[in-house]
Write a protein that holds these residues in place. Structure first.
Motif, PDB file in Angstrom:
ATOM      1  N   PHE A   1       0.833  -1.211   0.000  1.00 61.19           N
ATOM      2  CA  PHE A   1       0.000   0.000   0.000  1.00 61.19           C
ATOM      3  C   PHE A   1       0.864   1.257   0.000  1.00 61.19           C
ATOM      4  O   PHE A   1       1.948   1.285   0.583  1.00 61.19           O
ATOM      5  N   ASP A   2       0.320   2.302  -0.619  1.00 64.41           N
ATOM      6  CA  ASP A   2       0.969   3.622  -0.540  1.00 64.41           C
ATOM      7  C   ASP A   2       0.604   4.307   0.767  1.00 64.41           C
ATOM      8  O   ASP A   2       1.326   5.210   1.215  1.00 64.41           O
ATOM      9  N   ALA A   3      -0.518   3.925   1.348  1.00 59.90           N
ATOM     10  CA  ALA A   3      -0.955   4.547   2.602  1.00 59.90           C
ATOM     11  C   ALA A   3      -1.928   3.633   3.327  1.00 59.90           C
ATOM     12  O   ALA A   3      -2.630   2.831   2.701  1.00 59.90           O
ATOM     13  N   ALA A   4      -1.964   3.769   4.652  1.00 56.92           N
ATOM     14  CA  ALA A   4      -2.950   3.048   5.472  1.00 56.92           C
ATOM     15  C   ALA A   4      -3.500   4.011   6.508  1.00 56.92           C
ATOM     16  O   ALA A   4      -2.752   4.821   7.074  1.00 56.92           O
ATOM     17  N   VAL A   5      -4.809   3.927   6.742  1.00 52.44           N
ATOM     18  CA  VAL A   5      -5.441   4.779   7.754  1.00 52.44           C
ATOM     19  C   VAL A   5      -6.267   3.911   8.706  1.00 52.44           C
ATOM     20  O   VAL A   5      -6.682   2.798   8.350  1.00 52.44           O
ATOM     21  N   ALA A   6      -6.477   4.421   9.916  1.00 52.82           N
ATOM     22  CA  ALA A   6      -7.304   3.719  10.910  1.00 52.82           C
ATOM     23  C   ALA A   6      -7.977   4.785  11.774  1.00 52.82           C
ATOM     24  O   ALA A   6      -7.306   5.453  12.567  1.00 52.82           O
ATOM     25  N   ASN A   7      -9.276   4.952  11.595  1.00 54.24           N
ATOM     26  CA  ASN A   7     -10.011   5.990  12.320  1.00 54.24           C
ATOM     27  C   ASN A   7     -10.691   5.389  13.540  1.00 54.24           C
ATOM     28  O   ASN A   7     -11.637   4.608  13.410  1.00 54.24           O
TER      29      ASN A   7
END
Ligand SMILES: C[S@@+](CC[C@H](N)C(=O)[O-])C[C@H]1O[C@@H](n2cnc3c(N)ncnc32)[C@H](O)[C@@H]1O
Length: 265
Positions: A104-110
């Protein structure tokens, strides 16, 4: 499975509809800031971990990213899949992600890292699946909590509605900018930035207590486990304690605070 993770699986089991009806709107507030901090742009491969009903994943896609979403709770994953037609939505749980390293180029976790028994391992795993030079961004509820955020917990405590499980001491981290910075550097991220987001969530007694009564989130799940008399006492305490948050038109104005962290893999 760690007892904290087992509790979390029970908390979220089958709660997609009830979450979508109330708490999702609260959790959606930081999403624009989270997406900006993730640096995701068109053509990126982006992962939304703990996607819930898919708010952050939808935002990533609106930025032109190719999105993969994942949640530990099948009901949430199913709802996210409905909302994110054609995006892959997987069932899986931190601290293990079913992806090869660096894809992945980016990972997010809200608002997810605060629901995991091993937050440090969870961030290391997010680091593993992001390519070197890629980015991550996450939010957690700040502690000590803002007054509106503490409201339901205080009502439960006053009614003697029992302890909610805590992380093992060795896994605890400060839910502050400093605590998140330390955890993220230890997980292998660089150029870590943190900021505290503060906002006032407008809701109604009916919506806010309704979410608790429906068993949503840790406090709702704890409430539902109580005998009826304790549940009623907690509701009385909620009505009394919420007076200080009364706003125009019978609404509640509940101050909340979260820490947003982002960094480079
Ligand atoms: C507060 S909700 C946030 C959902 C979503 N990110 C949003 O902003 O609406 C927490 C979510 O994390 C998921 N979750 C809890 N523990 C998890 C884990 N270990 N791995 C992945 N997801 C998890 C829950 O099922 C739930 O959907």
């Amino acid at each position: 499975m760690d007892p904290f993770d087992r509790w979390e699986r029970q908390v979220w089991a089958g709660s997609g509809a009830a979450y979508a009806a109330g708490l999702a709107r609260l959790c959606a507030f930081p999403v624009p800031r989270l997406l900006a901090a993730s640096g995701v742009s068109a053509g990126d491969a982006a992962l939304d971990v703990g996607t819930g009903t898919g708010a952050a994943a939808g935002g990533l896609r609106a930025r032109g990213a190719s999105v993969v979403a994942l949640d530990a709770e099948p009901d949430m994953a199913a709802r996210a899949a409905d909302a994110l037609r054609q995006a892959p939505v997987l069932v899986g749980a931190l601290p293990e992600l079913p992806f090869r390293s660096g894809v992945f180029d980016a990972a997010v976790a809200n608002f997810v890292v605060n629901h995991v028994a091993r937050p440090g391992a969870a961030l290391r795993e997010m680091r593993r699946v992001v390519r070197t030079g890629g980015r991550f961004a996450a939010t957690v509820w700040a502690a000590p909590p803002a007054a509106g955020q503490a409201l339901v917990g205080r009502a439960l405590d006053e009614a003697g509605a029992g302890e909610r499980p805590r992380l093992a001491e060795r896994e605890e981290f400060a839910r502050t900018e400093e605590g998140l910075r330390e955890l993220s550097y230890a997980a292998g991220f660089s150029d870590v930035r943190c900021t505290t987001l503060r906002w006032t969530h407008r809701t109604t007694h009916a919506e806010w207590w309704g979410a608790q009564a429906a068993g949503v989130g840790s406090t709702g799940h704890a409430l539902r486990a109580q005998p009826r008399a304790v549940q009623e006492e907690a509701q009385h305490a909620f009505v009394r304690l919420s007076r200080r948050f009364a706003a125009h038109g019978g609404e509640l104005a509940l101050p909340h605070a979260a820490v947003l962290v982002s960094g480079r893999a």
